[in-house]
Design a protein around this motif. Structure first.
Motif, mmCIF file in Angstrom:
data_model
loop_
_atom_site.group_PDB
_atom_site.id
_atom_site.type_symbol
_atom_site.label_atom_id
_atom_site.label_comp_id
_atom_site.label_asym_id
_atom_site.label_seq_id
_atom_site.Cartn_x
_atom_site.Cartn_y
_atom_site.Cartn_z
ATOM 1 N N ALA A 168 0.855 -1.190 0.000
ATOM 2 C CA ALA A 168 0.000 0.000 0.000
ATOM 3 C C ALA A 168 0.891 1.240 0.000
ATOM 4 O O ALA A 168 1.751 1.389 0.879
ATOM 5 C CB ALA A 168 -0.921 0.000 1.215
ATOM 6 N N GLY A 169 0.673 2.108 -0.959
ATOM 7 C CA GLY A 169 1.538 3.276 -1.101
ATOM 8 C C GLY A 169 1.510 4.214 0.087
ATOM 9 O O GLY A 169 2.495 4.911 0.358
ATOM 10 N N GLU A 170 0.393 4.232 0.829
ATOM 11 C CA GLU A 170 0.271 5.160 1.952
ATOM 12 C C GLU A 170 0.697 4.533 3.282
ATOM 13 O O GLU A 170 0.614 5.173 4.334
ATOM 14 C CB GLU A 170 -1.176 5.656 2.069
ATOM 15 N N VAL A 207 2.851 -2.481 3.854
ATOM 16 C CA VAL A 207 4.194 -1.957 3.612
ATOM 17 C C VAL A 207 4.193 -1.092 2.351
ATOM 18 O O VAL A 207 3.374 -1.288 1.450
ATOM 19 C CB VAL A 207 5.226 -3.093 3.466
ATOM 20 N N ARG A 208 5.107 -0.160 2.332
ATOM 21 C CA ARG A 208 5.214 0.722 1.168
ATOM 22 C C ARG A 208 6.613 0.641 0.580
ATOM 23 O O ARG A 208 7.579 0.289 1.274
ATOM 24 C CB ARG A 208 4.904 2.168 1.544
ATOM 25 N N ILE A 209 6.709 0.965 -0.680
ATOM 26 C CA ILE A 209 7.991 1.086 -1.369
ATOM 27 C C ILE A 209 8.327 2.568 -1.406
ATOM 28 O O ILE A 209 7.556 3.359 -1.979
ATOM 29 C CB ILE A 209 7.914 0.505 -2.789
ATOM 30 N N PRO A 210 9.423 2.998 -0.802
ATOM 31 C CA PRO A 210 9.758 4.430 -0.798
ATOM 32 C C PRO A 210 9.926 4.960 -2.227
ATOM 33 O O PRO A 210 10.540 4.305 -3.074
ATOM 34 C CB PRO A 210 11.081 4.489 -0.037
ATOM 35 N N SER A 217 2.941 6.245 -7.437
ATOM 36 C CA SER A 217 2.562 4.835 -7.468
ATOM 37 C C SER A 217 3.351 4.086 -8.529
ATOM 38 O O SER A 217 3.809 4.675 -9.506
ATOM 39 C CB SER A 217 1.063 4.675 -7.740
ATOM 40 N N LEU A 218 3.483 2.780 -8.329
ATOM 41 C CA LEU A 218 4.204 1.918 -9.249
ATOM 42 C C LEU A 218 3.242 0.946 -9.923
ATOM 43 O O LEU A 218 2.211 0.574 -9.354
ATOM 44 C CB LEU A 218 5.275 1.111 -8.505
#
Length: 238
Positions: A168-170, A207-210, A217-218
């Motif tokens: 989740a991006g947030e 978890v997010r990807i920095p 977003s990816l």
């Protein structure tokens, strides 16, 4: 089912699932000789005919008639991890309906050591030639299973000691600072929509990807690849 693209076709040949090959006239002789090492009939046709049959020019000069790709079971994936003596690493897809994303995720999962991919029956792209082509042969090696109810499956995995992390991006938690070394399921949601509310609530953590750019977003398959890499890195060299 028709399968096209050199890597997917070669893997299907090795797996013994090809019944006939259609090869474009003019492809390099070395590739033709490689195809002839398999006990399958070759039919040569103009490249434009292959374009029309595949519905694309991206067939790389070969189309195979193969047995339909078969869904595995969740138990097949669990058994695969147990047989290898490894902690389970599985990817759960929540609403990924784009076949190219689906295929790319299967490819990354196989390359980075996951034991399988699971989708929900009514919320996924089918196992199609486009999926197989994008997976570049990984569908011959990695079990891909369906489940009727993804939230229920998450509960079952958690009862078996699997930690479930949703992308989740947030999310506040950085995936690079998350322990992915044990039994882990990574949940990837649909592009744009992300994870459904109930699926998010079932996860042990999000978890997010920095990111550093302006786009926040990816692509779903890129995000899955990064999470799988972090899991593979946490498990150390094979």
């Amino acid at each position: 089912m028709l399968l096209y693209g050199r890597n997917p076709v070669l893997e299907a040949l090795k797996d013994g699932r090809v019944t006939e090959l259609l090869v474009a006239r003019g492809v390099e002789e070395a590739f033709v000789q490689e195809l002839k090492t398999f006990d399958v009939r070759l039919k040569f046709s103009p490249r434009i005919e292959l374009d029309q049959i595949a519905g694309t020019t991206g067939h790389q000069g070969v189309i195979a008639e193969v047995e339909d790709l078969a869904w595995a079971s969740v138990d097949d994936i669990l058994d695969r991890a147990e047989a290898r003596g490894e902690d389970l690493l599985v990817v759960l897809l929540d609403g990924v309906t784009d076949p190219r994303n689906f295929g790319a995720i299967i490819r990354s999962a196989e390359v980075l050591g996951a034991h399988g991919v699971v989708v929900e029956e009514r919320r996924s792209a089918p196992l199609s030639p486009v999926v197989a082509k994008t997976a570049a042969g990984a569908t011959s090696y990695l079990p891909v299973a369906q489940t009727k109810n993804l939230p229920r499956l998450i509960d079952q995995l958690k009862e078996a000691g699997v930690w479930v992390y949703g992308a989740a991006g947030e999310a506040a938690q950085d995936v690079g600072r998350t322990d992915l070394s044990g039994k882990v399921a990574l949940v990837i949601g649909a592009e744009g929509e992300g994870l459904r509310r109930l699926v998010r609530e079932k996860c042990d953590g999000l978890v997010r990807i920095p990111t550093r750019g302006q786009v926040q977003s990816l692509n779903a398959s890129v995000a899955a690849g990064i999470l799988l890499y972090e899991a593979a890195r946490a498990r150390g060299p094979r």
